[in-house]
Design a protein around this motif. Structure first.
Motif, PDB file in Angstrom:
ATOM      1  N   ALA A 368       0.817  -1.210   0.000  1.00  0.00           N
ATOM      2  CA  ALA A 368       0.000   0.000   0.000  1.00  0.00           C
ATOM      3  C   ALA A 368       0.853   1.265   0.000  1.00  0.00           C
ATOM      4  N   ALA A 369       1.928   1.265   0.782  1.00  0.00           N
ATOM      5  CA  ALA A 369       2.748   2.466   0.901  1.00  0.00           C
ATOM      6  C   ALA A 369       3.340   2.861  -0.446  1.00  0.00           C
ATOM      7  N   SER A 370       3.811   1.881  -1.202  1.00  0.00           N
ATOM      8  CA  SER A 370       4.387   2.164  -2.508  1.00  0.00           C
ATOM      9  C   SER A 370       3.329   2.675  -3.479  1.00  0.00           C
ATOM     10  N   CYS A 371       2.128   2.106  -3.398  1.00  0.00           N
ATOM     11  CA  CYS A 371       1.046   2.527  -4.292  1.00  0.00           C
ATOM     12  C   CYS A 371       0.610   3.962  -4.004  1.00  0.00           C
ATOM     13  N   THR A 372       0.376   4.259  -2.746  1.00  0.00           N
ATOM     14  CA  THR A 372      -0.174   5.575  -2.408  1.00  0.00           C
ATOM     15  C   THR A 372       0.806   6.704  -2.690  1.00  0.00           C
ATOM     16  N   ALA A 373       2.090   6.424  -2.628  1.00  0.00           N
ATOM     17  CA  ALA A 373       3.086   7.465  -2.887  1.00  0.00           C
ATOM     18  C   ALA A 373       2.987   8.007  -4.305  1.00  0.00           C
ATOM     19  N   LYS A 374       2.360   7.241  -5.202  1.00  0.00           N
ATOM     20  CA  LYS A 374       2.273   7.640  -6.602  1.00  0.00           C
ATOM     21  C   LYS A 374       0.893   8.189  -6.973  1.00  0.00           C
ATOM     22  N   ILE A 375      -0.001   8.320  -5.992  1.00  0.00           N
ATOM     23  CA  ILE A 375      -1.362   8.781  -6.280  1.00  0.00           C
ATOM     24  C   ILE A 375      -1.510  10.225  -5.826  1.00  0.00           C
ATOM     25  N   PRO A 376      -1.654  11.168  -6.750  1.00  0.00           N
ATOM     26  CA  PRO A 376      -1.722  12.580  -6.378  1.00  0.00           C
ATOM     27  C   PRO A 376      -3.103  12.988  -5.885  1.00  0.00           C
ATOM     28  N   ALA A 377      -3.123  13.989  -5.025  1.00  0.00           N
ATOM     29  CA  ALA A 377      -4.373  14.593  -4.578  1.00  0.00           C
ATOM     30  C   ALA A 377      -4.919  15.492  -5.681  1.00  0.00           C
ATOM     31  N   PRO A 378      -6.165  15.952  -5.582  1.00  0.00           N
ATOM     32  CA  PRO A 378      -6.702  16.875  -6.588  1.00  0.00           C
ATOM     33  C   PRO A 378      -5.829  18.123  -6.697  1.00  0.00           C
ATOM     34  N   SER A 379      -5.749  18.663  -7.895  1.00  0.00           N
ATOM     35  CA  SER A 379      -4.947  19.865  -8.102  1.00  0.00           C
ATOM     36  C   SER A 379      -5.557  21.055  -7.380  1.00  0.00           C
ATOM     37  N   ALA A 380      -4.736  22.072  -7.189  1.00  0.00           N
ATOM     38  CA  ALA A 380      -5.219  23.294  -6.537  1.00  0.00           C
ATOM     39  C   ALA A 380      -6.348  23.925  -7.338  1.00  0.00           C
ATOM     40  N   ALA A 381      -6.251  23.868  -8.654  1.00  0.00           N
ATOM     41  CA  ALA A 381      -7.289  24.462  -9.491  1.00  0.00           C
ATOM     42  C   ALA A 381      -8.609  23.716  -9.352  1.00  0.00           C
ATOM     43  N   ALA A 382      -8.558  22.379  -9.352  1.00  0.00           N
ATOM     44  CA  ALA A 382      -9.774  21.581  -9.188  1.00  0.00           C
ATOM     45  C   ALA A 382     -10.403  21.831  -7.823  1.00  0.00           C
ATOM     46  N   LEU A 383      -9.569  21.898  -6.790  1.00  0.00           N
ATOM     47  CA  LEU A 383     -10.072  22.131  -5.433  1.00  0.00           C
ATOM     48  C   LEU A 383     -10.735  23.500  -5.329  1.00  0.00           C
ATOM     49  N   GLN A 384     -10.097  24.527  -5.847  1.00  0.00           N
ATOM     50  CA  GLN A 384     -10.648  25.874  -5.748  1.00  0.00           C
ATOM     51  C   GLN A 384     -11.941  26.012  -6.553  1.00  0.00           C
ATOM     52  N   ALA A 385     -11.995  25.417  -7.733  1.00  0.00           N
ATOM     53  CA  ALA A 385     -13.218  25.486  -8.528  1.00  0.00           C
ATOM     54  C   ALA A 385     -14.366  24.771  -7.810  1.00  0.00           C
ATOM     55  N   THR A 386     -14.071  23.639  -7.184  1.00  0.00           N
ATOM     56  CA  THR A 386     -15.094  22.909  -6.430  1.00  0.00           C
ATOM     57  C   THR A 386     -15.601  23.739  -5.267  1.00  0.00           C
ATOM     58  N   ILE A 387     -14.696  24.361  -4.547  1.00  0.00           N
ATOM     59  CA  ILE A 387     -15.088  25.212  -3.419  1.00  0.00           C
ATOM     60  C   ILE A 387     -15.972  26.361  -3.896  1.00  0.00           C
ATOM     61  N   GLN A 388     -15.576  27.016  -4.971  1.00  0.00           N
ATOM     62  CA  GLN A 388     -16.341  28.157  -5.465  1.00  0.00           C
ATOM     63  C   GLN A 388     -17.725  27.735  -5.942  1.00  0.00           C
ATOM     64  N   TYR A 389     -17.799  26.622  -6.621  1.00  0.00           N
ATOM     65  CA  TYR A 389     -19.100  26.133  -7.079  1.00  0.00           C
ATOM     66  C   TYR A 389     -20.005  25.803  -5.891  1.00  0.00           C
ATOM     67  N   CYS A 390     -19.499  25.034  -4.947  1.00  0.00           N
ATOM     68  CA  CYS A 390     -20.307  24.611  -3.802  1.00  0.00           C
ATOM     69  C   CYS A 390     -20.754  25.813  -2.973  1.00  0.00           C
ATOM     70  N   ASP A 391     -19.865  26.778  -2.821  1.00  0.00           N
ATOM     71  CA  ASP A 391     -20.221  27.981  -2.076  1.00  0.00           C
ATOM     72  C   ASP A 391     -21.319  28.751  -2.809  1.00  0.00           C
ATOM     73  N   TYR A 392     -21.220  28.832  -4.123  1.00  0.00           N
ATOM     74  CA  TYR A 392     -22.240  29.517  -4.924  1.00  0.00           C
ATOM     75  C   TYR A 392     -23.609  28.855  -4.730  1.00  0.00           C
ATOM     76  N   VAL A 393     -23.656  27.559  -4.856  1.00  0.00           N
ATOM     77  CA  VAL A 393     -24.921  26.836  -4.723  1.00  0.00           C
ATOM     78  C   VAL A 393     -25.523  27.065  -3.346  1.00  0.00           C
ATOM     79  N   PHE A 394     -24.716  26.954  -2.309  1.00  0.00           N
ATOM     80  CA  PHE A 394     -25.249  27.090  -0.951  1.00  0.00           C
ATOM     81  C   PHE A 394     -25.749  28.511  -0.688  1.00  0.00           C
ATOM     82  N   ARG A 395     -24.996  29.509  -1.140  1.00  0.00           N
ATOM     83  CA  ARG A 395     -25.415  30.888  -0.914  1.00  0.00           C
ATOM     84  C   ARG A 395     -26.672  31.225  -1.702  1.00  0.00           C
TER      85      ARG A 395
END
Length: 447
Positions: A368-395
């Protein structure tokens, strides 16, 4: 357990699967099948309920997560690491199951509701066929009585009224949690590879909070309609709800097959209501004006209130019991903002103990350790766009997602012990399998 379901073959239960609604103690008040059962209701045993609960949503082992985790391949959309008897989009396990009978009401835990150290024991119990032990370990009692909403036409169809929630029956209600899969899909949609641009059809098809990420403004989301990578809030949410409904449907099919294997009767029935089941089960409820749900401008909202045409819409927001949160969506009030909710969801996958970090030690992967080291988290752009969209919907719409509540019901499943006499009176004898007859006869003989 009166009939051993482990001895039933898959072909047998598929061939004989039928909805059998008439149970011991029931009556049909009028019509060509008018009938009153001469017997008292006989409830299901705990062992029988345990087998049904396992079929509906029992934990069975680790998800294989056998996907491509290379750049832009989308493998990390998978959320959970414990598998169960029903498949789940992105392994989110969006469906929880409520069980209610004359003795009480329970919530069956989802895989994510267990602590990681419990995983191995859950899997061991499942593989050993210790279904009753698994049932007791995986449920939380909500009350000591039957939970049920009204059966009048405002809450259900008349076709079900004569038999719903009858004494002796056990009712299984799948409950869909909508926020986790929505956020998970958004993180993928808003990634640089997919770059989907979402518009709000209730705001003249303007950007749904993601305007600054449009390619026409130097961003990465394809806002040109001819790219075929634009969609609306409703299109996106509808697609995800349909995806979650497949998980819900598998719960119902498994319940039907296990009911047949046990020699019991049962049927799926309409349980779609915005709030009645949730109020009955003790969910935390919120309400909002209809104009807010519609995203109406302030002037129109004020006019609607002034003319008394802006009713409050009730909807469920979470389930709590004895100061313990049992079902929590990724949205306020359980998080201070949608940004906090999105970041908390990302932590379940990429935090220190997340699915693709330390939590991967509890998985089917050999290294598992070797596998996870090669799996990236979402990019900063994807994260920020998701936050902005979700915030828009809720507001704008006062809740998340926009078109549906964080929790919803569609169809439930009621199980009973079959009144054999009814079917022998009105049907060809061959329509009733021997297993059903044996199950009922043994139950009636039991002191």
């Amino acid at each position: 357990m009166l009939v051993d379901p482990l001895k039933a073959t898959l072909f047998e239960v598929l061939l004989n699967r039928r909805s059998r609604r008439v149970g011991l103690g029931m009556s049909i008040p009028a019509g060509p099948f008018q009938y009153t059962s001469p017997h008292e209701p006989v409830p299901l045993t705990e062992d029988e309920e345990a087998a049904l609960a396992f079929a509906a949503c029992g934990v069975t082992g680790y998800a294989l997560a056998d996907l491509s985790y290379g750049p832009n391949e989308g493998g990390s959309m998978l959320v959970g690491r414990l598998g169960r008897t029903v498949a789940s989009p992105d392994a989110v396990n969006a469906v929880a199951v409520l069980v209610t009978n004359d003795r009480g009401t329970w919530l069956l835990k989802r895989p994510q509701d267990f602590a990681a150290p419990e995983f191995l024991e859950l899997v061991r119990l499942a593989r050993n066929g210790a279904l009753t032990d698994l049932y007791k370990r995986g449920r939380v009692q909500l009350s000591d009585s039957r939970t049920a909403p009204p059966v009048d036409p405002g809450h259900n169809f008349s076709i079900n009224r004569w038999s719903l929630y009858s004494p002796g029956t056990t009712y299984f209600l799948p409950i869909i949690e909508t926020t986790a899969l929505t956020i998970n899909a958004l993180l993928e949609l808003f990634g640089e590879d997919m770059g989907v641009f979402l518009r709000d059809e209730r705001a003249w098809f303007g950007p749904a909070g993601v305007g600054r990420f449009a390619r026409s403004k130097g961003g990465h989301l394809h806002d040109e309609p001819h790219d075929l990578r634009t969609a609306t809030i409703q299109i996106m949410e509808t697609a995800l709800l349909e995806s979650m409904a497949t998980e819900h449907g598998m719960v119902l099919q498994n319940l039907a097959l296990m009911t047949e294997a046990l020699g019991l009767g049962g049927f799926p029935n309409f349980a779609r209501h915005e709030y009645s089941w949730f109020k009955a089960a003790g969910f935390r409820m919120h309400s909002m004006p209809a104009s807010r749900y519609a995203g109406a401008p302030r002037v129109l909202s004020a006019l609607a209130r002034g003319f008394g045409r802006d009713p409050l819409l009730a909807y469920p927001i979470g389930l709590e019991k004895d100061n313990q949160v049992l079902l929590k969506p990724f949205c306020p009030p359980y998080y201070t903002s949608m940004e906090d909710a999105v970041r908390a969801f990302v932590q379940t996958k990429f935090g220190a103990d997340g699915t693709y970090r330390g939590g991967a030690q509890e998985s089917a992967w050999l290294d598992a350790a070797s596998c996870t080291a090669k799996i990236p988290a979402p990019s900063a752009a994807a994260l920020q766009a998701t936050i902005q969209y979700c915030d828009y919907v809720f507001r704008r719409y006062g809740r998340f997602p926009a078109y549906t509540a964080p929790f919803r019901t569609i169809i439930g499943f009621q199980v009973c012990r079959v009144d054999v006499g009814f079917y022998l009176r009105f049907y060809d004898p061959d329509t009733l399998p021997d297993k059903v007859r044996v199950c009922t006869e043994r139950a009636l003989r039991k002191p």
